[in-house]
Design a protein around this motif. Structure first.
Motif, PDB file in Angstrom:
ATOM      1  N   ARG A 589       0.840  -1.208   0.000  1.00 54.93           N
ATOM      2  CA  ARG A 589       0.000   0.000   0.000  1.00 54.93           C
ATOM      3  C   ARG A 589       0.875   1.259   0.000  1.00 54.93           C
ATOM      4  NH1 ARG A 589      -2.680  -2.877   4.453  1.00 54.93           N
ATOM      5  NH2 ARG A 589      -4.489  -4.017   3.606  1.00 54.93           N
ATOM      6  N   ALA A 590       1.938   1.230   0.792  1.00 52.47           N
ATOM      7  CA  ALA A 590       2.826   2.396   0.855  1.00 52.47           C
ATOM      8  C   ALA A 590       3.456   2.674  -0.512  1.00 52.47           C
ATOM      9  CB  ALA A 590       3.908   2.170   1.906  1.00 52.47           C
ATOM     10  N   ALA A 591       3.838   1.613  -1.212  1.00 55.56           N
ATOM     11  CA  ALA A 591       4.432   1.788  -2.540  1.00 55.56           C
ATOM     12  C   ALA A 591       3.404   2.332  -3.525  1.00 55.56           C
ATOM     13  CB  ALA A 591       4.995   0.460  -3.036  1.00 55.56           C
ATOM     14  N   ALA A 592       2.155   1.891  -3.407  1.00 54.63           N
ATOM     15  CA  ALA A 592       1.100   2.384  -4.296  1.00 54.63           C
ATOM     16  C   ALA A 592       0.864   3.872  -4.082  1.00 54.63           C
ATOM     17  CB  ALA A 592      -0.187   1.590  -4.053  1.00 54.63           C
ATOM     18  N   VAL A 593       0.791   4.290  -2.829  1.00 55.82           N
ATOM     19  CA  VAL A 593       0.589   5.708  -2.514  1.00 55.82           C
ATOM     20  C   VAL A 593       1.796   6.527  -2.977  1.00 55.82           C
ATOM     21  CG1 VAL A 593       0.324   7.370  -0.638  1.00 55.82           C
ATOM     22  CG2 VAL A 593      -0.968   5.219  -0.598  1.00 55.82           C
TER      23      VAL A 593
END
Length: 741
Positions: A589-593
Motif C-alpha cells: 500500500r505504501a508503494a502504491a501511494v
C-alpha cells in the motif's frame, strides 16, 4: 476456382442477404454457381443480381442427387457449399459421390430454426441435425456460432468463421426525418429521441424486454420514442404490454418496411437488439453504417462488433433494467451518442464490410482445397500436456503460444490438448481436447500422434505436489512407448527436493525425452544437478512472450467496465495469495501511494488468476488514500497482456504478469516469493526485484522510483523473442523426424 452453392430457394432475412450479396461479389473473382431446389423470389433476385442460377427440383431426392452428381463432376467444381437443411442433406450424399470437399455455412442455431413449428422441427430439423454430422467443413456466421458448434462436438479444426458484411460506401440522405417517422405511424416531434429495432416479432427476438426497458427509460426522458420495424406472432401481445406499461403512444409498431431500411436507420438516434440468440445480425451493421450508438443483448457474435462502453452497450439477454439504464444514459447525452456511433461505424467499416466478407470466404475456399489435398498418414499431429484448464492466465497463455507455434510449423496439424476443462479448451483454442485424467483415451490418441509436448511452466517439481510430478513423468514415458517424439517445451525445472524424485525424474528424462528447451539458466543447472545429460537441453524463453495483446478497443472496454479511464498513467500491482502476504500488504500500500504522489501513477490492482487473486487484491486496496482501481475479471490472456501494456510500471508476484509485461517492454519490479521469479528476471537482465522475506515499504518504494524513471526497452523485447524461437525450431525438427520414421 469453381464453387457450387446449394440452397433450398425459399430463404429470407439475414441468410438470404448473406448468400446473395456474397455470391454477387464472389463471381467477380471466381465461378460461384447457385443451385436452388425450387424456383421463386430467391432465384429471381439472384438472376437479377447477375448470379448464375440453376433450378434442380428437390422433390425427387434420388433423381436430384444423380443429376447434381453428374453436374458437379462434369463442371469440375472444387468445392460444394451448402446453406440450410435441404442443402446439407444433399451435400452429405454428394460428399462420397463426387469426392469434392463439402462445406456448409451455419447461419443460425439449427436447434432453434424451427421454434414454434413442431412439424418442421420433427422433419427438416432432425434431418439437418443428422446431415450436419456428415459434412467435411463448417462455417459459422460469427465466432459465437463456431463456439456453439464446438460445444456440440463438431471438430474444432474443421470450423471457420465469417461475418455478415455490408457495403459502407454509399449512404442515402433522409430529407425529412419527422415526416418519414410520422408516415410509419410514430408520434414524434422534431426533438424526439428515437430508439429503433428491426426484427421479427417472435420469442427469439425478445421484444418484450425492449418494451420494458424503454418504458423505464421513458420515465426519465419523456422525449424518447420507440419504433419497431417488423411483424410476427407476438405483435398483439407486445401491443398489450405497451398499454400495460402506459407507453402505447410512445411506441410505433411499423410492421415490415418494404421500401428498404436505409431511411429507417437514418431516422433513428439509437439502435437496439434484444435477441436471446443470434449469430451476427445485419441489424447491427446496418445501424453502424449510419453511425448509430447501439444497445444490444450480449449474444452470439455481437461482442465482436460492440465493445461495451466504448462503441455501445451490452446487457444480459432478458435484463430489461440494464437495457433501460443504458437507453436512459444515451438519451441524456447527445455527445455520447455521437461519439459511440462514430466509433461503431469505424470498426464496422474496417472489419465487417462486404469486401472483408468476400476476402474471408475466398481464403476459406483456398484453405479447404489445400487441406483436402493434404496427404493423410496413420500418424499425424501433436499431443500437448500441461497444467491447462485451471483458469490460470499464465498457463492459458503458454498453451495459446504453443498452439500458435505448432500451427506455424503446419497449419493443418491435428492438435490435441490434455485439459482439466476439455470443453472450455476446445472452444477457446479451437483444437481437440481430452480430460487430463481420461487416461485410456489419451493413451489411445498417442498411438496416432507424432509429437508429444510437455508444455511450458514448471511441471517437473515436487514442491506443490508429488502426484503431479508422477503424472507428468508417466505421460512422458507412455508417449515414448507409443512411438512419439517427446519434447519439453520452453519450460522451467524444479525445485525437485526429494532425492528419490530427483533420481526418478532424471531416469525418465534421460530415457524418454528427445529434446528440452528451458526458459532460464537456473532450470538448466537444476537439470544438470539432477543428472539429466542424455536429451539435448538448450536455453530459450517462455512461449508466452510471443503473444499479442487484445485490440485497443477491447482493452479500452475492459478498463471502462472496471471504471478505469483508458488514457491514464498507471502502476499495476499483480498479487497472489501466499503465506505471510497479510504482513506485506502495508508495504505494498505504501508503494502504491508513493507511486501516485511522487510519479503521478494511479495504482491498478489486477487479477491474473481470477479465482484466487481478487480477494487479496481487494484487501491490498483497502485503506489506500489515493485514487486506485481494481480489475478483478480482466478476461482472456490477450486482454491481460493488453492491460499490462498500458501500464507505466508493473509490480508483480505473478511470474506471468512479469512475462507478459516483459514482452511489451514495460519496466518491472518483481516480488520474489519463488526462485523462478528471480531466475526469469535475471535471465532477461532485470535487476529490480526484492526477496519476499526482505520486502518492506522502503525497499519497494525505492524500486518503484527506479522503475518509474526507466523507459520501455524495445531491444530487450526483440532479444527475448529471438531466444524464444528456439522452441519452434526444435519442435519442427522433431516433428519432421517423426514423419520419416
Amino acid at each position: 476456382m469453381k464453387v457450387i452453392h446449394l440452397i433450398s430457394g425459399g430463404d429470407t432475412g439475414g441468410a438470404k442477404t448473406h448468400v446473395l450479396s456474397l455470391l454477387q461479389r464472389l463471381n467477380e473473382t471466381i465461378t460461384a454457381q447457385l443451385v436452388c431446389f425450387r424456383d421463386g423470389e430467391f432465384a429471381d433476385e439472384a438472376r437479377e443480381m447477375g448470379i448464375p442460377t440453376e433450378i434442380f427440383d428437390g422433390h425427387n431426392l434420388k433423381k436430384t442427387y444423380q443429376a447434381l452428381k453428374t453436374y458437379i463432376r462434369d463442371g469440375a467444381y472444387d468445392v460444394i457449399h451448402c446453406h440450410g437443411a435441404r442443402a446439407n442433406m444433399m451435400g452429405a450424399l454428394l460428399r462420397r459421390g463426387t469426392g469434392a470437399p463439402v462445406v456448409t455455412t451455419v447461419h443460425s442455431d439449427y436447434k432453434l430454426d424451427y421454434m414454434g413449428r413442431p412439424l418442421g422441427k420433427l422433419t427438416y430439423g432432425n434431418i439437418n441435425a443428422v446431415a450436419l454430422r456428415h459434412l467435411d467443413y463448417y462455417i459459422g456466421v460469427s465466432d459465437a456460432m463456431v463456439d456453439l458448434l464446438i460445444s456440440r462436438r463438431f471438430p474444432p479444426q474443421r470450423l471457420y468463421t465469417i461475418y455478415n458484411g455490408l457495403s459502407f460506401d454509399a449512404r442515402r440522405t433522409l430529407l425529412d426525418r419527422t415526416a418519414y417517422l410520422r408516415s410509419l405511424g410514430a408520434h414524434v416531434e422534431e426533438d424526439s429521441i428515437v430508439v429503433g429495432i428491426a426484427a421479427r416479432l417472435n420469442p427469439v427476438k425478445d421484444i418484450s424486454t425492449l418494451i420494458r426497458g424503454f418504458a423505464a427509460a421513458a420515465q426519465e426522458h419523456p422525449k424518447l420514442r420507440l419504433v419497431i420495424a417488423g411483424d410476427g406472432p407476438e405483435r398483439e401481445m407486445l401491443q398489450q404490454l405497451s398499454e400495460e406499461l402506459h407507453v402505447p403512444e410512445k411506441i410505433c409498431f411499423a410492421g415490415w418496411i418494404s421500401e428498404g431500411m436505409d431511411d429507417f436507420y437514418q431516422a433513428l438516434d439509437i439502435n437496439t437488439l434484444t435477441s436471446v440468440s443470434e449469430t451476427f445480425p445485419y441489424a447491427l451493421t446496418e445501424g453502424a453504417r449510419y453511425a448509430l450508438p447501439t444497445v444490444s443483448s450480449n449474444v452470439g457474435g455481437v461482442p465482436y462488433l460492440i465493445d461495451h462502453a466504448v462503441n455501445g452497450f451490452l446487457f444480459t439477454a432478458g435484463d430489461a433494467q440494464s437495457l433501460g439504464r443504458y437507453l436512459s444514459r444515451l438519451a441524456g447525452d447527445e455527445a455520447l451518442r455521437r461519439t459511440m456511433g462514430e466509433k461503431l461505424r469505424q470498426k464496422a467499416a474496417e472489419k465487417f464490410s462486404i469486401e472483408k466478407t468476400v476476402e474471408t470466404q475466398l481464403s476459406i475456399y483456398e484453405d479447404i482445397i489445400r487441406r483436402h489435398a493434404r496427404p493423410r498418414t496413420k500418424r499425424d499431429g501433436v499431443l500437448i500436456c500441461g497444467a491447462y484448464g485451471k483458469e490460470n492466465a499464465g498457463d492459458d497463455a503458454i498453451l495459446s503460444a504453443i498452439i500458435q507455434e505448432m500451427q506455424e510449423i503446419d497449419p493443418y496439424m491435428p492438435i490435441t490438448v490434455l485439459s482439466r476443462r476439455p470443453d472450455r479448451t476446445r472452444i477457446t483454442y479451437r483444437v481437440d481436447a481430452i480430460h487430463t485424467f481420461n487416461i485410456p483415451k489419451w493413451r489411445q490418441r498417442m498411438r496416432h500422434t507424432r509429437l508429444y509436448i510437455s508444455g511450458g511452466g514448471s511441471l517437473i517439481q515436487d514442491v506443490t505436489s508429488r502426484r503431479s510430478l508422477w503424472y507428468y513423468l508417466y505421460n512422458i514415458r507412455v508417449a515414448k512407448k507409443k512411438k512419439n517424439m517427446v519434447m519439453m517445451y520452453g519450460c522451467g525445472i524444479g525445485p525437485v527436493i526429494r532425492e528419490n524424485h530427483q533420481r526418478l525424474a532424471a531416469k525418465c528424462m534421460n530415457r524418454y525425452v528427445d529434446a528440452i528447451t528451458l526458459r532460464e539458466p537456473d532450470s538448466l543447472r537444476e537439470l544438470r544437478n539432477m543428472g539429466v545429460d542424455q536429451p539435448e537441453a538448450d536455453l530459450s524463453a517462455d512461449p508466452a512472450l510471443t503473444l499479442s495483446g487484445a485490440p485497443a478497443e477491447v482493452v479500452d472496454s475492459a478498463m471502462l467496465s472496471h471504471g478505469v479511464p483508458p488514457e491514464g498513467n498507471y502502476i499495476c500491482f499483480a498479487l497472489r495469495k501466499w503465506p505471510g502476504i497479510e504482513d506485506k500488504l502495508d508495504a505494498i500500500r505504501a508503494a502504491a501511494v508513493h507511486a501516485y504522489r511522487e510519479h503521478g501513477l494511479t495504482p491498478v490492482f489486477l487479477a491474473v488468476e481470477k479465482l484466487h487473486d481478487p480477494a487479496i487484491l481487494r484487501k491490498a486496496a483497502e485503506g489506500i488514500d489515493v485514487p486506485c482501481h481494481l480489475i478483478t475479471e480482466p478476461g482472456e490472456p490477450a486482454v491481460i497482456i493488453g492491460l499490462l501494456s498500458r501500464m507505466r510500471v508493473v509490480v508483480s508476484m505473478r511470474l506471468h504478469a512479469l512475462i507478459f509485461a516483459a514482452g511489451k517492454g514495460v519496466p518491472l519490479v518483481g516480488l520474489v516469493y519463488d526462485p523462478k521469479v528471480s531466475a526469469f528476471l535475471r535471465y532477461i537482465g532485470q535487476e529490480l526485484f526484492v526477496d519476499w522475506e526482505a520486502l518492506d515499504a522502503e525497499k519497494l518504494c525505492a524500486l518503484v522510483d527506479q522503475a518509474a524513471k526507466s523507459t520501455r526497452d524495445a531491444g530487450a523485447v526483440e532479444r527475448l523473442l529471438e531466444m524464444e524461437r528456439l522452441n519452434v525450431t526444435v519442435a519442427e525438427r522433431l516433428y519432421r523426424e517423426a514423419r520419416t520414421k
